[in-house]
Design a protein around this motif. Structure first.
Motif, mmCIF file in Angstrom:
data_model
loop_
_atom_site.group_PDB
_atom_site.id
_atom_site.type_symbol
_atom_site.label_atom_id
_atom_site.label_comp_id
_atom_site.label_asym_id
_atom_site.label_seq_id
_atom_site.Cartn_x
_atom_site.Cartn_y
_atom_site.Cartn_z
ATOM 1 N N GLU A 65 0.840 -1.210 0.000
ATOM 2 C CA GLU A 65 0.000 0.000 0.000
ATOM 3 C C GLU A 65 0.868 1.251 0.000
ATOM 4 O OE1 GLU A 65 -2.173 3.421 1.471
ATOM 5 O OE2 GLU A 65 -0.582 2.369 2.575
ATOM 6 N N ALA B 54 -5.340 2.076 -2.886
ATOM 7 C CA ALA B 54 -5.680 0.784 -2.308
ATOM 8 C C ALA B 54 -5.784 0.917 -0.800
ATOM 9 C CB ALA B 54 -4.623 -0.267 -2.667
ATOM 10 N N SER B 55 -6.458 -0.049 -0.191
ATOM 11 C CA SER B 55 -6.530 -0.143 1.265
ATOM 12 C C SER B 55 -6.020 -1.517 1.671
ATOM 13 C CB SER B 55 -7.967 0.064 1.757
ATOM 14 O OG SER B 55 -8.827 -0.923 1.209
ATOM 15 N N ARG C 100 -13.804 -9.662 -5.883
ATOM 16 C CA ARG C 100 -13.811 -8.192 -5.768
ATOM 17 C C ARG C 100 -12.389 -7.635 -5.881
ATOM 18 N NH1 ARG C 100 -14.965 -6.602 -0.942
ATOM 19 N NH2 ARG C 100 -14.783 -8.652 0.081
ATOM 20 N N ARG D 253 -6.451 -4.291 -1.088
ATOM 21 C CA ARG D 253 -7.746 -4.078 -1.730
ATOM 22 C C ARG D 253 -7.663 -2.838 -2.638
ATOM 23 N NH1 ARG D 253 -11.683 -7.583 -2.215
ATOM 24 N NH2 ARG D 253 -11.481 -8.113 0.007
ATOM 25 N N THR E 266 -8.632 0.217 -4.903
ATOM 26 C CA THR E 266 -9.851 1.023 -4.986
ATOM 27 C C THR E 266 -9.905 1.870 -6.252
ATOM 28 O OG1 THR E 266 -8.777 2.749 -3.656
ATOM 29 C CG2 THR E 266 -10.139 1.141 -2.483
ATOM 30 N N PRO F 214 -12.741 3.458 -10.675
ATOM 31 C CA PRO F 214 -12.928 2.682 -9.442
ATOM 32 C C PRO F 214 -12.999 1.191 -9.759
ATOM 33 C CG PRO F 214 -14.474 4.520 -9.570
ATOM 34 C CD PRO F 214 -13.838 4.410 -10.913
ATOM 35 N N LYS G 37 -15.020 -1.036 -8.750
ATOM 36 C CA LYS G 37 -16.387 -1.489 -9.046
ATOM 37 C C LYS G 37 -16.710 -1.307 -10.522
ATOM 38 C CE LYS G 37 -21.199 -0.998 -7.554
ATOM 39 N NZ LYS G 37 -22.136 -0.295 -6.620
#
Length: 301
Positions: free
Chosen positions: A218, A244-245, A260, A271, A273, A284, A286
């Motif tokens: 990260e 990212a997270s 995901r 993760r 983003t 994004p 998504k």
């Protein structure tokens, strides 16, 4: 004061504007020569060059100060100069240039010296997980960022990207510079301990290695944003990870842990983003997954 400004990227522009606004006489700007850029490979001026042109300030673009003619030209320009201000200029300055202005050359350096001497102090501070960074105004000498310090200012790094810090430190450095010029102070030698080096960023460093902990990855994502951009190969396609997270969950490194786009690492899940596929705009995650299915267990490389 009669001042020469020496800088190239956007980091150096706020100092130029601050000097102009404070009423100093900027007798010349030195910056890197225009370079081919874009699809048409047309010559593009540096941000400092463009700003100096807009302000009507004479601009000089020597290729190197190893050329005696470039040094002679600078000495002629600097003969009535009080001080030269250097900010991310990009050329090595010989002793003759450093000594030419009456008060020498002051550097706006994007770290809390002596930590992160070198070409990439802002990125290195983010990559190392430093809690704070800042700006140092120092008197230049021939060593690599070894000169005595006139003033510093700190700021927390928190979750900022290198791009965020470039903009913030450029403004903080400009404000600190104006204060230093208005309120002269004695230079203080740098401490002998705590020295770290900040070498130029190699593009190969931006490849994310999922055997490393997610927290470290990260930091790479933030440290390489906006350039060169952290990336990883997901299911056979290179994808830039722009934000990212971290999730402290168990995960097997080298594969996606769910559909995901959770990336398994040596410790935790990264993760993403905000991402960017080759030839596509940033988006994004998504939105990315609406048109690209990446099932759990997809390989990462």
């Amino acid at each position: 004061m009669r001042i020469i400004h020496m800088g190239t990227p956007f980091f150096a522009v706020p100092a130029l504007d601050a000097l102009e606004a404070a009423g100093h006489e900027i007798i010349a700007v030195y910056t890197r020569a225009p370079k081919p850029a874009g699809r048409g490979k047309q010559l593009q001026m540096s941000p400092v060059h463009a700003r100096a042109d807009a302000l009507g300030i004479p601009v000089f673009t020597p290729r190197s100060f190893r050329d005696p003619a470039a040094v002679a030209q600078f000495l002629e320009v600097a003969k009535d100069c009080d001080v030269a201000i250097v900010a991310a200029y990009g050329l090595i300055l010989p002793r003759a240039v450093l000594d030419a202005p009456r008060l020498g050359c002051l550097n706006i350096h994007g770290s809390l010296l002596p930590r992160w001497r070198g070409a990439a102090p802002i990125q290195r501070a983010v990559l190392a997980g430093d809690a704070i960074t800042g700006v140092t105004i120092m008197q230049m000498e021939e060593g690599l960022d070894t000169g005595p310090m006139l003033a510093t200012v700190e700021t927390p790094i928190d979750a900022k990207t290198s791009g965020d810090l470039f903009a913030e430190l450029a403004q903080l450095g400009a404000e600190l510079l104006i204060d230093v010029l208005a309120n002269p102070r004695a230079a203080v030698p740098q401490p002998e301990d705590g020295v770290t080096l900040a070498p130029r960023i190699d593009k190969a460093e931006a490849h994310l290695d999922t055997s490393l902990p997610a927290l470290q990855l990260e930091r790479q994502v933030r440290g390489f944003n906006p350039a060169p951009g952290a990336w990883i190969d997901i299911a056979g396609e290179r994808v830039k990870i722009l934000a990212a997270s971290v999730e402290p969950a168990p995960a097997a490194p080298g594969i996606t842990v769910d559909d995901r786009l959770g990336l398994g690492t040596g410790d935790g899940v990264l993760r993403p983003t905000l991402v960017q596929r080759a030839g596509k705009p940033a988006m994004p995650v998504k939105a990315l997954l609406n048109g690209w299915r990446v099932p759990a267990g997809s390989p990462l490389a």
